[in-house]
Design an enzyme around this catalytic site. Structure first.
Site, short mmCIF file in Angstrom:
data_model
loop_
_atom_site.label_atom_id
_atom_site.label_comp_id
_atom_site.label_asym_id
_atom_site.label_seq_id
_atom_site.Cartn_x
_atom_site.Cartn_y
_atom_site.Cartn_z
N ARG A 40 0.70 -1.32 0.04
CA ARG A 40 -0.13 0.08 -0.12
C ARG A 40 0.78 1.49 0.07
NH1 ARG A 40 -5.04 -2.08 3.90
NH2 ARG A 40 -6.03 -2.71 2.63
N LYS A 202 -17.28 -15.32 3.52
CA LYS A 202 -18.47 -14.55 3.91
C LYS A 202 -19.30 -14.46 2.68
CE LYS A 202 -15.61 -12.22 6.35
NZ LYS A 202 -14.55 -11.47 5.72
N GLY A 355 -8.67 -7.80 -0.34
CA GLY A 355 -7.23 -8.01 0.20
C GLY A 355 -6.67 -9.43 0.23
N GLY A 378 -13.47 -3.65 1.04
CA GLY A 378 -14.76 -3.40 1.19
C GLY A 378 -15.28 -2.20 0.21
P1 AMP Z 1 -13.61 -13.36 2.40
O1 AMP Z 1 -12.96 -12.42 3.74
O2 AMP Z 1 -15.01 -13.61 2.78
O3 AMP Z 1 -13.21 -12.90 1.07
O4 AMP Z 1 -12.79 -14.62 2.81
C1 AMP Z 1 -11.55 -14.87 2.22
C2 AMP Z 1 -11.23 -16.26 3.09
O5 AMP Z 1 -12.05 -17.19 2.77
C3 AMP Z 1 -9.68 -16.69 2.81
O6 AMP Z 1 -8.70 -16.39 4.19
C4 AMP Z 1 -10.07 -18.20 2.90
O7 AMP Z 1 -9.19 -18.92 3.58
C5 AMP Z 1 -11.32 -18.55 2.95
N1 AMP Z 1 -11.89 -19.62 2.47
C6 AMP Z 1 -12.02 -19.87 1.01
N2 AMP Z 1 -12.61 -20.69 0.63
C7 AMP Z 1 -12.94 -21.40 1.91
C8 AMP Z 1 -13.51 -22.71 2.45
N3 AMP Z 1 -13.91 -23.56 1.43
N4 AMP Z 1 -13.68 -22.98 3.70
C9 AMP Z 1 -13.47 -21.96 4.67
N5 AMP Z 1 -12.72 -20.76 4.21
C10 AMP Z 1 -12.65 -20.61 2.88
#
Ligand code: AMP
Length: 398
Positions: A40, A202, A355, A378
């Site tokens: 950044r 999420k 990120g 975000g």
């Molecule tokens: P987000 O902040 O929602 O974009 O989530 C990012 C995170 O999703 C990363 O740190 C990944 O480790 C996690 N992730 C991706 N695929 C999976 C999965 N199948 N089960 C659990 N976590 C996951």
């Protein structure tokens, strides 16, 4: 729909001899008093360097971490000033506070082509409250305003919104310009086919984006942890995989809408399951409807990888947000690495957001092969959702 902004840029400003307040996103990880990742900081350099070359007095401000209105030494921006000095090859002064008489005097003593970094804005709770008095105090330091902090542009804070009521002109820095151009054009005027790949854990935070993208893309791939909510509402057993019950209804609606629309919706057809959330867990590749009870989907499987590669090869514009597996664990990083390599090899326009996605691309050494890697998590999601970004809306139109 995607908002196409037409804001003044730093290149429209006369800054010679002027005090320029530059809101940057210097929110970097600090470990043992050192900057652990300077992506950044480097992304902020073009604007800083430009203002310096044009004879401005460059006043940099940022937040770091979540100090919640308290002075927390481990969240000081001082190490960032040191790293920025190294990167720019010129001294960067440091002010112990972002407002107040001492800082005002320090800034008043600066000559054109001097650079100062103010201490963490969020050491004052008024920053996030967009407090008008605090905004005025920040504005007292400068004549002209530049916002280059895309990562916080979706928040109306004192340094991103309030301050713009007291300084004129207010313009976008090169980084924000670039973000608006690439994210904006990729979605509003894409070369088709337009492919979006969404992943991550999420669903809740991405439901808005999915709904919006369904109106714009030709193909939407849903991978990562959030795919399992979509699978479960179709009656597929997902074992202990992630499930977001609050988003289930919306997921059902998105699937129904996809049936009616021309959008091709691609969900995993196989996955790598594990018997616990651990790199050393037992693991197996299974068809998506064969996830054993007590196991969880941690990565996409080889057939899904091939399916995504086919879509990537056909697409002329690709927007990717969210890893398709738990890429932080080597044994479950294969899918995300394959997607990263395929997107990097695309001859189309490739835009990455979030990120974790940027981190994955950097870890796999392909970030430099993307058309654009967004610095906003975000903010890029809200932009993709078609929502107004207050930190951008507050800037002067061209
Ligand atoms: P987000 O902040 O929602 O974009 O989530 C990012 C995170 O999703 C990363 O740190 C990944 O480790 C996690 N992730 C991706 N695929 C999976 C999965 N199948 N089960 C659990 N976590 C996951």
């Amino acid at each position: 729909m995607t908002i196409l902004y037409n804001k003044k840029s730093v290149e429209d400003l006369e800054v010679n001899g002027k005090r320029v307040f530059v809101r940057c996103d210097l929110n970097v990880p600090i470990e043992n008093g050192q900057v652990a990742n300077d992506r950044r900081i480097k992304a902020s350099v073009p604007t800083i360097e430009y203002l310096y070359q044009r004879g401005g007095i460059v006043i940099l401000a940022s937040h770091l971490g979540r100090p919640k209105g308290e002075r927390k030494p481990e969240m000081s921006l001082r190490p960032v000033a040191a790293r920025l000095t190294e990167i720019l090859g010129r001294p960067v002064h440091f002010a112990e506070d972002c407002i107040g008489e001492a800082t005002e005097q320090q800034v008043a003593a600066l000559k054109p082509r001097e650079i100062i970094l103010l201490e963490n804005l969020r050491f004052h709770k008024e920053e996030e409250k967009n407090d008008p008095e605090f905004s005025k105090k920040l504005a007292r330091l400068a004549d002209v305003y530049v916002n280059d902090a895309f990562g916080t542009a979706h928040r109306a804070h004192a340094s991103t919104e309030g301050i713009t009521h007291h300084l004129s002109p207010c313009a976008a820095g090169f980084l924000i310009d670039k973000e608006l151009k690439y994210l904006g054009n990729a979605l509003a005027q894409p070369e088709r086919p337009l492919l979006a790949i969404l992943g991550g854990a999420k669903v809740g935070s991405k439901i808005g984006v999915i709904t919006q993208l369904m109106k714009q893309v030709d193909t939407l791939v849903i991978g990562g942890g959030m795919a399992y909510t979509f699978l479960k509402v179709q009656g597929i057993g997902i074992g202990d995989s992630l499930f977001d019950s609050e988003s289930a209804e919306t997921a059902r609606k998105i699937l129904a809408d996809a049936e009616q629309s021309k959008v091709k919706l691609v969900l995993p057809v196989d996955c790598v399951v594990a018997d616990k959330f651990d790199n050393a867990a037992n693991r197996e590749v299974v068809d998506i409807d064969k996830i054993p009870v007590g196991w969880m989907g941690m990565d996409i499987g080889p057939r899904t990888i091939e399916r995504i590669k086919e879509e990537v090869a056909q697409a002329r514009t690709i927007v990717w947000n969210g890893p398709v597996g738990v890429f932080e664990m080597d044994n479950f990083a294969i899918g995300t690495r394959a997607v990263a390599d395929a997107v990097a090899a695309s001859k189309g326009v490739t835009v990455l957001g979030g990120g974790e996605t940027a981190q994955a691309a950097e870890d796999f050494g392909v970030d430099g092969r993307m058309t654009h890697v967004s610095t906003g998590g975000g903010a890029s999601l809200e932009f993709m959702e078609g929502r107004v970004l207050p930190g951008i809306a507050a800037l002067d139109d061209k």
